[in-house]
Design a protein around this motif. Sequence first.
Motif: not given
Length: 449
Positions: A14, A149, A153, A311-312, A314-319, A373
Amino acid sequence: MSALPTSIPAPALNAAGYQFPPRSQAVFACAILFLGYTFAFVDRNIVSLLVVPIEHDLGLSDVEMGLLQGTAFALFYSIFGFPIAWAVDRFNRSRIVTAGVGVWSLMTCLAGLSRGFTPFFLARVGVGAGEAAILPSATSLIADYFPPAARGRALGVFASGIYFGSAIALIGGGLILHRLAGQTLTLPLLGALHPWQVVLLAAGALGIPLTLATLFMREPVRMHLRGSAAGATAGKGPGFMSAFRDHPRALAAHFVGFTAMAFAAYGATAWLPTLFIREYGWTPAMVGARLGLVALIAGPLGTVFGGLLADRLEKARRYDGKFLVGALAAVCTALPAVVLGLSSHAGATFAAAVGVIFCTSLVWGVAPGALQEIVHGSVLGRVTAIYTALLNLVALGLAPPTVALLGQSMAGKHGGLGEAMAIVVPSACLVAFIAFITSRSAYRSARRN
């Protein structure tokens, strides 16, 4: 089974450099928790297929069946849910899962031996021990087994147990009812049993091997304790009430939004078998096979897709991605719910049922992930228990009887279920959409803090 999240790095780290458990342990735990949730929903949802024969043999009404399907089950949370979650935050979570599986399996068997409303009601209260133990435990365990991340899933796989369990209940229960149609089965010590009683006994028996399997699940080190001094206890960390003082709007929106989506889901699915049996003349075996297949395919696809989408984002910084998934689910559920309730054609009603099941399933893995989160690990089990209590007392406890009462007021004792669904489900979706959309910034702020 849905594809388990085996693509995470092993061992993963982490942000603070703490090492997560090996991949093999994480995947095994996820599989056991998935099976636990699956069997919990077998025991929980099996009654929806048995409404007609139980009403016939015990002389019950739709409202009483609504109480047995939802309210009785949900009562456990108002009494014991929070103490169990307190234990989840302090003691071995794997053994709490073991105890939960054993209790709900036994109580399902006792429900199958009931000869009247009151003993059946009390047994269903006991079945509530299943989710009261497993959801807070699984939410906490997955947070300590998987990095952020990969949690979407993992939680998607776990939550897909809702639909695998529903499928097993519908298909397996339908087959038993078909095989024993018009007969009674006499067993030693138990005497003559109606087919619906045999179904409940079989559902409860599924928990026996799983109870043993849970003993092999390891307890991971709690993430908020990694790197702490020896002798630290699980109870250390921010106080329980600080979670609500620090992020009141984010938590309120989470509780309201996801509870409203659950209200929509339970309001529809609790009565689907009865709707098709009464309105279209389907047999229990037909209902079990068709709706079971839908639950087996559309439900898990929805939960996994919702987790992947989260998850996608999250990776795109859409929190605020998990709230966006919730809003999407609300919008996409409303239209097929109207068709489901008002259509007079079996094919259109069935297609709408597929849509409702898929769209409502988008949120089941996302909801606990959203709590992970913004809530500290030392109190996550208890906060999850508050959410679970609301979910069950409000959604499961009130949605089935609400639909039954509204239908009864419009069309008499055994009518109006479809029309009631067309009103109740979209209304709940509207509440959920407003909660998610208006609180995205509060959720983002809570995550930053």
